[in-house]
Scaffold this active site. Structure first.
Site, short mmCIF file in Angstrom:
data_model
loop_
_atom_site.label_atom_id
_atom_site.label_comp_id
_atom_site.label_asym_id
_atom_site.label_seq_id
_atom_site.Cartn_x
_atom_site.Cartn_y
_atom_site.Cartn_z
CG ASP A 63 -0.42 -0.19 2.52
OD1 ASP A 63 0.81 -0.40 2.60
OD2 ASP A 63 -1.17 -0.15 3.51
NE ARG A 64 3.78 2.61 5.19
CZ ARG A 64 4.32 3.16 6.26
NH1 ARG A 64 5.56 3.60 6.20
NH2 ARG A 64 3.65 3.25 7.39
CB SER A 78 3.61 7.56 6.28
OG SER A 78 2.22 7.44 6.01
C1 VG1 Z 1 2.13 4.89 10.09
C2 VG1 Z 1 2.04 6.13 9.22
C3 VG1 Z 1 0.61 6.37 8.79
C4 VG1 Z 1 0.09 5.11 8.08
C5 VG1 Z 1 0.25 3.91 8.97
C6 VG1 Z 1 -0.15 2.63 8.31
O1 VG1 Z 1 1.38 5.08 11.26
O2 VG1 Z 1 2.56 7.25 9.91
O3 VG1 Z 1 0.56 7.49 7.97
O4 VG1 Z 1 -1.26 5.27 7.73
O5 VG1 Z 1 1.62 3.78 9.38
O6 VG1 Z 1 0.58 2.39 7.15
P1 VG1 Z 1 2.05 5.47 12.66
O7 VG1 Z 1 0.94 5.45 13.66
O8 VG1 Z 1 3.12 4.45 12.91
O9 VG1 Z 1 2.65 6.82 12.46
V1 VG1 Z 1 0.99 0.82 6.74
O10 VG1 Z 1 1.63 0.81 5.18
O11 VG1 Z 1 2.00 0.43 7.98
O12 VG1 Z 1 -0.42 -0.01 6.83
CO CO Z 2 1.66 -0.97 4.26
#
Ligand code: VG1
Ligand code: CO
Length: 604
Positions: free
Chosen positions: A331-332, A416
């Site tokens: 997804d990233r 992110s």
């Molecule tokens: C991180 C990112 C956030 C993103 C999330 C899930 O969360 O900052 O923007 O939506 O990961 O992405 P956090 O709470 O660690 O800052 V993924 O690709 O890990 O599902």
């Molecule tokens: Co992801």
């Protein structure tokens, strides 16, 4: 139904597990029996199945974070740990799930195949009629969202800890996506958590393990499991968004080359099918395209630190024209040009600015755009220019779903490395890649082969010239002691409480400081404590947040942003441009004093 030897063996395994777990039934479980009786009455819903009622005891801390439940793999592998959470989810959803179909897949990490078998048995035992699962339990997160939408499934479970490393010593995770393909909103995740604190019985169908290696349908009474090609539905969705002929023609140019780094994670089969088979790119353009249960020992996070091999390729001579990487669950995304990094906050703004002209799905114009709060304001300027609604949400994709469902948002993103559109309800790495390729294809339409190609850098610089540039950087301090991180947050809260507009912080003058709070414009739900913000009079911002996706300790995220429209400053290096404000951020937070950290683990 034919049972293979393996399946028969598996059947014994399930029964053994049931037998083993019975002695754990203590006095506290007598209540559970009453529940079991109720459950067995409900189970009549799926004919032809025997349902075992396996006693269990709650585990502490099964609380959903920014995106699902993420813990150490070993924690997940404890007896009934995964099953407890899934049972709690099904209990929370209640009668709604009876007779419905559930999607299932994961990013291929260690314990995913075993996890899938547990989930299938629980789904059948709790009244689902069907499970649609990706071959070998694989399914990228955006593909799961597409699958749920296309097949009108009730929802889906995705086994992934995203960009966190995998394997027995690292992380596992699970999350639930709802009917529209969107990550479960907090009202559901709060309910799941509530159930995990009192779960006492698991309703598991007494069926053998299903062979997930072959596409096809297996029936158990009225319940069925369909194993599907994990790319198929997703590809169909992407074909409805992009002009595949245009992309194919562009990738055939001899003066254009690309590399896509799957980082040994789930997107390998997707990149091969989409970029190579459909769009004609050479097979060699897919780097590390075989999913591995521990991502080959790597950290499948597409940023300048962890995707260093790709970075090396893109900074070599001669380098490909275009480079991209995606994370564990696809997804990233990270977008690179020849010796050029596209900041994700810029990427979403650039995609939004060019969407109508370059991507068929958006040819009617954008309904609106949205970004998470820490993401830079580059997108805000595009929204203003296009005169479309703009929304600022808390971190996490789940906050975009309502806006999209209400027809208020077409393109959205997070700093992110998350970018997406309303074709699905998850961020979508390959969507970002195809968006960029569409922009390049369309800008180079009239450039003859061998002529001066419009590059990723050209597109980005042209964007800054038009809109100005939002310099942006994120510092991550991973695995700090939680107590230290909390002390720093308390300290910042006291600074904010005492701060007044007009106060000076270094060369910056404070305009406002607060803890970000969001009220969903569609359903009115509130999310508070979403990040500590210092906003200055020139629009610069300093933001602090604690990560909600880690599995141990605390990760501090510091986000820094500063805008310039000065043509002389557009090409500055971001770290250089942000030097003074970063200094202010470190001073005001006393980060080093509280955590002992002199430098971040990752700089974006
Ligand atoms: C991180 C990112 C956030 C993103 C999330 C899930 O969360 O900052 O923007 O939506 O990961 O992405 P956090 O709470 O660690 O800052 V993924 O690709 O890990 O599902
Ligand atoms: Co992801």
């Amino acid at each position: 139904m034919r049972l293979t030897q393996q399946a028969l063996g598996a059947r014994r395994t399930v029964q053994d597990r049931v037998a083993k777990s019975c002695p754990r039934m203590g006095a506290g479980h007598s209540k559970g029996r009453g529940k079991a009786a109720k459950a067995s009455a409900a189970m009549a819903a799926v004919a032809g199945l025997t349902v075992k009622h396996v006693p269990t005891k709650p585990y502490e801390g099964q609380k959903t974070g920014t995106s699902g439940l993420r813990k150490k793999t070993k924690e997940f592998m404890q007896e009934n740990y995964l099953a407890n959470w899934v049972q709690s989810l099904f209990t929370a959803l209640g009668d709604e799930i009876k007779g419905q179909s559930l999607g299932l897949g994961g990013d291929g990490r260690y314990f995913g195949k075993e996890g899938a078998q547990i989930i299938i048995k629980l789904a059948a035992g709790n009244g689902f009629k069907k499970v649609v699962v990706g071959q070998n339990a694989l399914m990228a997160t955006p593909a799961a969202s597409a699958l749920i939408r296309r097949r009108k499934l009730y929802g889906g479970l995705i086994m992934s800890a995203s960009h966190n490393p995998g394997g027995p010593e690292n992380d596992f995770g699970i999350k639930f996506n709802y009917t529209g393909g969107e990550p479960a909103p907090e009202r559901i995740t709060d309910k799941i958590y509530g159930e995990t604190t009192k779960v006492s019985v698991l309703s598991m169908a007494d069926i053998p393990d299903v062979d997930l290696s072959k596409v096809g349908v297996t029936k158990f009474g009225d319940f069925e499991v369909e194993v599907v090609d994990p790319v198929e539905d997703y590809l169909a969705t992407l074909k409805s968004v992009f002009d595949f002929d245009l992309l194919k023609g562009f990738l055939a140019r001899k003066d254009f080359s690309l590399v896509f780094d799957s980082m040994h994670a789930v997107t390998g089969p997707y990149a091969k099918r989409i970029l190579v088979e459909e769009l004609g790119a050479p097979a060699s353009c897919v780097k590390d395209g075989v999913p591995s249960p521990d991502f080959n020992g790597g950290h499948p996070d597409p940023n300048l630190t962890y995707a260093e091999e790709l970075v090396k390729i893109m900074w070599s001579d001669p380098a490909p024209a275009f480079g991209a990487a995606s994370d564990g669950d696809g997804d990233r995304n990270m977008i690179l040009g020849n010796k050029f990094f596209v900041n994700p906050s810029d990427s979403v703004a650039i995609i939004a600015a060019n969407a109508q002209a370059c991507i068929p799905y958006f040819k009617g114009g954008l309904k609106g755009v949205a970004r998470s709060m820490p993401t830079s304001g580059a997108l805000d300027r595009v929204a203003a220019d296009l005169s479309v609604p703009f929304f600022e949400t808390p971190t996490g994709w789940k906050f975009f779903g309502n806006l999209m469902d209400a027809g208020k948002c077409s393109v959205c993103g997070e700093e992110s490395f998350g970018t997406g559109g309303d074709h699905i309800r998850e961020k979508d790495g390959i969507f970002a890649v195809l968006s960029w390729l569409s922009i390049l294809a369309s800008k180079n339409k009239d450039v003859p082969e061998g002529g001066q190609l419009v590059t990723v850098q050209d597109v980005s610089v042209a964007h800054w010239k038009k809109y100005g540039r939002n310099f942006f950087s994120r510092y991550d301090y991973e695995e700090c002691a939680s107590a230290d991180a909390n002390k720093m947050v308390d300290h910042l809260r006291s600074v904010i409480a005492a701060a007044k507009p007009g106060d000076n912080f270094g060369e910056f003058t404070l305009s406002a400081a607060d803890d970000f709070e969001y009220t969903d414009p569609i359903d009115g739900s509130k999310a508070s404590k979403q990040g500590l913000r210092f906003i200055f009079t020139d629009g610069s911002r300093i933001i602090f947040r604690l990560s909600g996706t880690g599995s141990s300790g605390a990760t501090i995220r510091l986000y820094i942003e500063q805008y310039t429209s000065d043509p002389a400053k557009l090409m500055l290096d971001a770290q250089e441009a942000l030097g003074p404000i970063i200094k202010v951020a470190l001073e005001v937070s006393k980060l080093q004093e509280f955590t002992g950290r002199t430098s971040p683990t990752v700089i974006t």
